[in-house]
Scaffold this motif. Sequence first.
Motif, mmCIF file in Angstrom:
data_model
loop_
_atom_site.group_PDB
_atom_site.id
_atom_site.type_symbol
_atom_site.label_atom_id
_atom_site.label_comp_id
_atom_site.label_asym_id
_atom_site.label_seq_id
_atom_site.Cartn_x
_atom_site.Cartn_y
_atom_site.Cartn_z
ATOM 1 N N ALA A 142 -59.723 89.192 66.455
ATOM 2 C CA ALA A 142 -60.329 87.816 67.100
ATOM 3 C C ALA A 142 -61.843 87.754 66.995
ATOM 4 O O ALA A 142 -62.685 88.636 67.123
ATOM 5 N N LYS A 143 -62.184 86.452 66.435
ATOM 6 C CA LYS A 143 -63.401 86.105 66.132
ATOM 7 C C LYS A 143 -64.327 86.021 67.344
ATOM 8 O O LYS A 143 -65.511 85.912 67.213
ATOM 9 N N ASP A 144 -63.536 85.444 68.426
ATOM 10 C CA ASP A 144 -64.636 85.132 69.552
ATOM 11 C C ASP A 144 -63.734 85.235 71.025
ATOM 12 O O ASP A 144 -62.352 85.525 70.779
ATOM 13 N N LEU A 145 -64.165 85.377 71.969
ATOM 14 C CA LEU A 145 -63.485 85.546 73.347
ATOM 15 C C LEU A 145 -62.281 84.408 73.677
ATOM 16 O O LEU A 145 -61.229 84.834 74.015
ATOM 17 N N GLN A 146 -62.539 83.197 73.171
ATOM 18 C CA GLN A 146 -61.594 82.180 73.447
ATOM 19 C C GLN A 146 -60.093 82.533 72.483
ATOM 20 O O GLN A 146 -59.026 82.488 72.959
ATOM 21 N N GLU A 147 -60.386 82.848 71.422
ATOM 22 C CA GLU A 147 -59.362 83.398 70.604
ATOM 23 C C GLU A 147 -58.754 84.674 71.108
ATOM 24 O O GLU A 147 -57.294 84.707 71.147
ATOM 25 N N VAL A 149 -58.509 85.673 74.049
ATOM 26 C CA VAL A 149 -58.036 85.341 75.618
ATOM 27 C C VAL A 149 -56.552 84.787 75.185
ATOM 28 O O VAL A 149 -55.521 85.099 75.628
ATOM 29 N N GLU A 150 -56.425 84.086 74.192
ATOM 30 C CA GLU A 150 -54.891 83.371 73.655
ATOM 31 C C GLU A 150 -54.233 84.354 73.176
ATOM 32 O O GLU A 150 -52.995 84.352 73.425
ATOM 33 N N LEU A 151 -54.832 85.353 72.262
ATOM 34 C CA LEU A 151 -53.982 86.369 71.559
ATOM 35 C C LEU A 151 -53.378 87.276 72.670
ATOM 36 O O LEU A 151 -52.518 87.852 72.649
ATOM 37 N N ASP A 152 -54.154 87.526 73.932
ATOM 38 C CA ASP A 152 -53.952 88.478 74.833
ATOM 39 C C ASP A 152 -52.965 88.092 75.586
ATOM 40 O O ASP A 152 -51.748 88.492 75.702
ATOM 41 N N ARG A 153 -53.202 86.622 75.969
ATOM 42 C CA ARG A 153 -52.061 86.217 76.784
ATOM 43 C C ARG A 153 -50.611 86.140 75.877
ATOM 44 O O ARG A 153 -49.515 86.567 76.540
ATOM 45 N N GLY A 183 -59.917 84.853 82.359
ATOM 46 C CA GLY A 183 -60.038 85.318 80.656
ATOM 47 C C GLY A 183 -61.459 85.873 80.399
ATOM 48 O O GLY A 183 -61.645 86.611 79.466
ATOM 49 N N LYS A 184 -62.510 85.199 81.073
ATOM 50 C CA LYS A 184 -63.663 85.336 80.596
ATOM 51 C C LYS A 184 -63.928 87.026 80.845
ATOM 52 O O LYS A 184 -65.245 87.396 80.513
ATOM 53 N N TYR A 185 -63.229 87.587 81.664
ATOM 54 C CA TYR A 185 -63.554 89.114 81.885
ATOM 55 C C TYR A 185 -62.808 89.881 80.853
ATOM 56 O O TYR A 185 -63.050 91.198 80.867
ATOM 57 N N LEU A 186 -62.229 89.605 79.865
ATOM 58 C CA LEU A 186 -61.533 90.137 78.997
ATOM 59 C C LEU A 186 -62.481 91.049 77.991
ATOM 60 O O LEU A 186 -63.426 90.592 77.389
#
Length: 229
Positions: A142-147, A149-153, A183-186
Amino acid sequence: MGKLMLNTLSRPKLREVVAGRLKTYIVDENLKPGDRLPTEADLAKRFGVSRLSLREATKSLEFLGILEARPGRGLVVGQVDMDRVTEYLGFHPALQELSPRVLIDTRVVLEAGVLPHVARRMAGDPSLFETLEGINEQLRRAKDLQEGVELDRRFHQQLIAASGLTPFLAFGDLLAVFFRRYGKYLDIAAAVRGHKVIIDSLRSGDVAEADREVRRHVEFYLTLLEASS
């Protein structure tokens, strides 16, 4: 008297009452997907409402896939669209107001509960392992936190889906609520390691180890939240 009471209800409330009666009718008549319902006129007469009120109720059930309107056949029992149910529930105010403890405990019960079913199905279908492994590898890159979080979900949603217990997918929407809020804590690297333990344990049939890791994996968020409060 019953019809008079129905007529005095507000339109949204009347729609809910009629939708409830339609669902009860489907259960009482033991109707299956594809079975036809009576005509709109017959249903309106049966429930003592206008055809407009009935149509509003059927539209709400069509949205969830409980009913389908088919040309030439009228209303039939549909296959519930679990993705649509999930999408709808994800924005329900009641889910938004859940406490961190309730969200985390619910995730633990849900995800730990499906593990024996996932292990059993994975033993006969290696593609389940490959799918989870593939998502986890995407998460690792994953390139960043947003990506991330989506992949973790997506990983946890697929873990639930791998159980084959389709009704649980509706509860998977708690994941969307959870990750929007926390998600910000991932920690992506830690998540990847935890996922690897879970899926390797499931592939080897060690459900107990997978259970322990799921609990550590999810309750990690509670530790963070308590530390920051």
